[in-house]
Scaffold this motif. Structure first.
Motif, PDB file in Angstrom:
ATOM      1  N   THR A 124       0.837  -1.196   0.000  1.00 10.48           N
ATOM      2  CA  THR A 124       0.000   0.000   0.000  1.00 10.48           C
ATOM      3  C   THR A 124       0.871   1.245   0.000  1.00 10.48           C
ATOM      4  O   THR A 124       1.794   1.361   0.806  1.00 10.48           O
ATOM      5  N   LEU A 125       0.588   2.138  -0.905  1.00 14.52           N
ATOM      6  CA  LEU A 125       1.257   3.429  -0.975  1.00 14.52           C
ATOM      7  C   LEU A 125       0.181   4.518  -1.007  1.00 14.52           C
ATOM      8  O   LEU A 125      -0.878   4.321  -1.599  1.00 14.52           O
ATOM      9  N   THR A 126       0.465   5.642  -0.387  1.00 11.42           N
ATOM     10  CA  THR A 126      -0.510   6.724  -0.326  1.00 11.42           C
ATOM     11  C   THR A 126       0.155   8.052  -0.686  1.00 11.42           C
ATOM     12  O   THR A 126       1.235   8.364  -0.179  1.00 11.42           O
ATOM     13  N   ALA A 127      -0.502   8.817  -1.534  1.00  7.84           N
ATOM     14  CA  ALA A 127      -0.009  10.134  -1.921  1.00  7.84           C
ATOM     15  C   ALA A 127      -0.602  11.202  -1.001  1.00  7.84           C
ATOM     16  O   ALA A 127      -1.815  11.254  -0.802  1.00  7.84           O
ATOM     17  N   CYS A 128       0.281  12.043  -0.471  1.00  2.00           N
ATOM     18  CA  CYS A 128      -0.136  13.113   0.423  1.00  2.00           C
ATOM     19  C   CYS A 128       0.447  14.439  -0.057  1.00  2.00           C
ATOM     20  O   CYS A 128       1.406  14.464  -0.827  1.00  2.00           O
ATOM     21  N   VAL A 129      -0.138  15.525   0.408  1.00  2.00           N
ATOM     22  CA  VAL A 129       0.420  16.860   0.191  1.00  2.00           C
ATOM     23  C   VAL A 129       1.026  17.292   1.508  1.00  2.00           C
ATOM     24  O   VAL A 129       0.329  17.384   2.518  1.00  2.00           O
ATOM     25  N   ASP A 130       2.343  17.543   1.522  1.00  2.00           N
ATOM     26  CA  ASP A 130       2.988  17.846   2.786  1.00  2.00           C
ATOM     27  C   ASP A 130       2.800  19.312   3.174  1.00  2.00           C
ATOM     28  O   ASP A 130       2.281  20.127   2.407  1.00  2.00           O
ATOM     29  N   SER A 131       3.204  19.636   4.394  1.00  2.00           N
ATOM     30  CA  SER A 131       3.022  20.986   4.927  1.00  2.00           C
ATOM     31  C   SER A 131       4.287  21.817   4.818  1.00  2.00           C
ATOM     32  O   SER A 131       4.477  22.775   5.557  1.00  2.00           O
ATOM     33  N   SER A 132       5.157  21.445   3.872  1.00  2.00           N
ATOM     34  CA  SER A 132       6.326  22.277   3.606  1.00  2.00           C
ATOM     35  C   SER A 132       5.880  23.562   2.938  1.00  2.00           C
ATOM     36  O   SER A 132       4.726  23.706   2.518  1.00  2.00           O
ATOM     37  N   ARG A 133       6.793  24.492   2.823  1.00  2.00           N
ATOM     38  CA  ARG A 133       6.460  25.779   2.217  1.00  2.00           C
ATOM     39  C   ARG A 133       5.953  25.625   0.791  1.00  2.00           C
ATOM     40  O   ARG A 133       5.067  26.358   0.347  1.00  2.00           O
ATOM     41  N   GLN A 134       6.506  24.671   0.042  1.00  2.00           N
ATOM     42  CA  GLN A 134       6.108  24.492  -1.340  1.00  2.00           C
ATOM     43  C   GLN A 134       4.942  23.531  -1.502  1.00  2.00           C
ATOM     44  O   GLN A 134       4.428  23.380  -2.606  1.00  2.00           O
ATOM     45  N   GLY A 135       4.496  22.904  -0.413  1.00  2.00           N
ATOM     46  CA  GLY A 135       3.337  22.023  -0.491  1.00  2.00           C
ATOM     47  C   GLY A 135       3.479  20.933  -1.524  1.00  2.00           C
ATOM     48  O   GLY A 135       2.700  20.818  -2.459  1.00  2.00           O
ATOM     49  N   SER A 136       4.512  20.090  -1.378  1.00  2.00           N
ATOM     50  CA  SER A 136       4.835  19.077  -2.379  1.00  2.00           C
ATOM     51  C   SER A 136       4.021  17.805  -2.201  1.00  2.00           C
ATOM     52  O   SER A 136       3.457  17.547  -1.132  1.00  2.00           O
ATOM     53  N   ILE A 137       4.001  16.994  -3.266  1.00  2.00           N
ATOM     54  CA  ILE A 137       3.384  15.667  -3.198  1.00  2.00           C
ATOM     55  C   ILE A 137       4.424  14.682  -2.680  1.00  2.00           C
ATOM     56  O   ILE A 137       5.533  14.609  -3.206  1.00  2.00           O
ATOM     57  N   VAL A 138       4.052  13.921  -1.653  1.00  2.00           N
ATOM     58  CA  VAL A 138       4.935  12.895  -1.101  1.00  2.00           C
ATOM     59  C   VAL A 138       4.154  11.584  -1.033  1.00  2.00           C
ATOM     60  O   VAL A 138       3.026  11.559  -0.555  1.00  2.00           O
ATOM     61  N   VAL A 139       4.749  10.514  -1.536  1.00  2.00           N
ATOM     62  CA  VAL A 139       4.125   9.192  -1.474  1.00  2.00           C
ATOM     63  C   VAL A 139       4.766   8.404  -0.348  1.00  2.00           C
ATOM     64  O   VAL A 139       5.985   8.198  -0.329  1.00  2.00           O
TER      65      VAL A 139
END
Length: 246
Positions: A124-139
């Motif tokens: 299982t892998l999940t894509a999230c939007v992180d709370s960094s300044r650039q708001g990147s996609i992290v899986v």
């Protein structure tokens, strides 16, 4: 390898012009330096493992068990639609190329996981939007609970504008294929036409300027896209070199 946030901190803490006056960390010049570092790093790291220490995230004044963060636009969308990080085992991660118009972040990380990390991808892998300044996609490996665990929100896909921007990039690259020098005037004309074609209302192009108002060179290229500001930043390109596309 530094993360985007660490690069940003390094830029703001340092003086890129030790012989002269300090560069304003919020100026276009500072943004250009950081953007070029990020862009070149992403180009080099395609399908290459990058191990980086995990950075502990803290929120001042928030008690344990209370969530307090803003991830991306707060609605499940990234602020950097071409940025994708696969969060691997042993506190390692890898930044890979990503086109929101054609790619799925979970599929991209799953396909590249064995090559990136030397082991099969988790079930299982999940894509999230992180709370960094650039708001990147992290899986992340695991289910949707991993998003909250990493102070992130579940990624809900690109916005309509981000899809339009993806098609804009594809058309712009195709328009100038094989070109090694495009004058600023021509570059701006084509950019304006394609922005209108893809209904990217409010978007504009700009040229980086220092305090000395340096003139534009003979050839232009795109330095980076500032999606929150709807700005396409242009910089000088060396005539004869292949144009790289962020």
């Amino acid at each position: 390898m530094l993360s985007d946030d660490e690069l940003d901190h390094m830029l703001r803490a340092g003086d890129p012009d030790p012989a002269g006056s300090a560069t304003d960390p919020d100026s276009p010049t500072a943004a250009r330096i950081l953007a070029r570092v990020r862009r070149s790093a992403r180009q080099r790291r395609r399908r290459i493992l990058v191990l980086a220490p995990a950075v502990a995230l803290t929120v001042a004044g928030v008690t344990a068990g209370t969530y307090a963060w803003v991830a991306g636009d707060g609605k499940g969308h990234t602020l950097d639609s071409t940025g994708l990080t696969c969060d691997g085992p042993d506190r390692g991660d890898a930044v890979v190329g990503f086109d929101p118009g054609t790619d799925d972040p979970v599929r991209e990380c799953r396909q590249q996981w064995p090559e990136l990390f030397g082991r099969p991808a988790p079930g299982t892998l999940t894509a999230c939007v992180d709370s960094s300044r650039q708001g990147s996609i992290v899986v992340y490996a695991g289910g949707r609970d991993q998003c909250a665990r990493h102070r992130a929100d579940p990624y809900l896909g690109p916005t309509r504008e981000q899809l339009g921007l993806a098609h804009f990039r594809t058309d712009l690259k195709a328009h100038f294929a094989e070109r090694t020098c495009v004058p600023y005037a021509e570059f701006r004309t084509v950019v304006g036409q394609l922005l209108a074609k893809h209904d990217l209302t409010g978007w504009k192009s700009g040229h980086f300027q220092t305090a000395d108002k340096e003139p534009e060179g003979a050839c232009a290229e795109i330095s980076y896209y500032d999606e929150p500001a709807k700005t396409i930043w242009l910089g000088d390109h060396n005539a004869g070199d292949p144009i790289t596309w962020p």
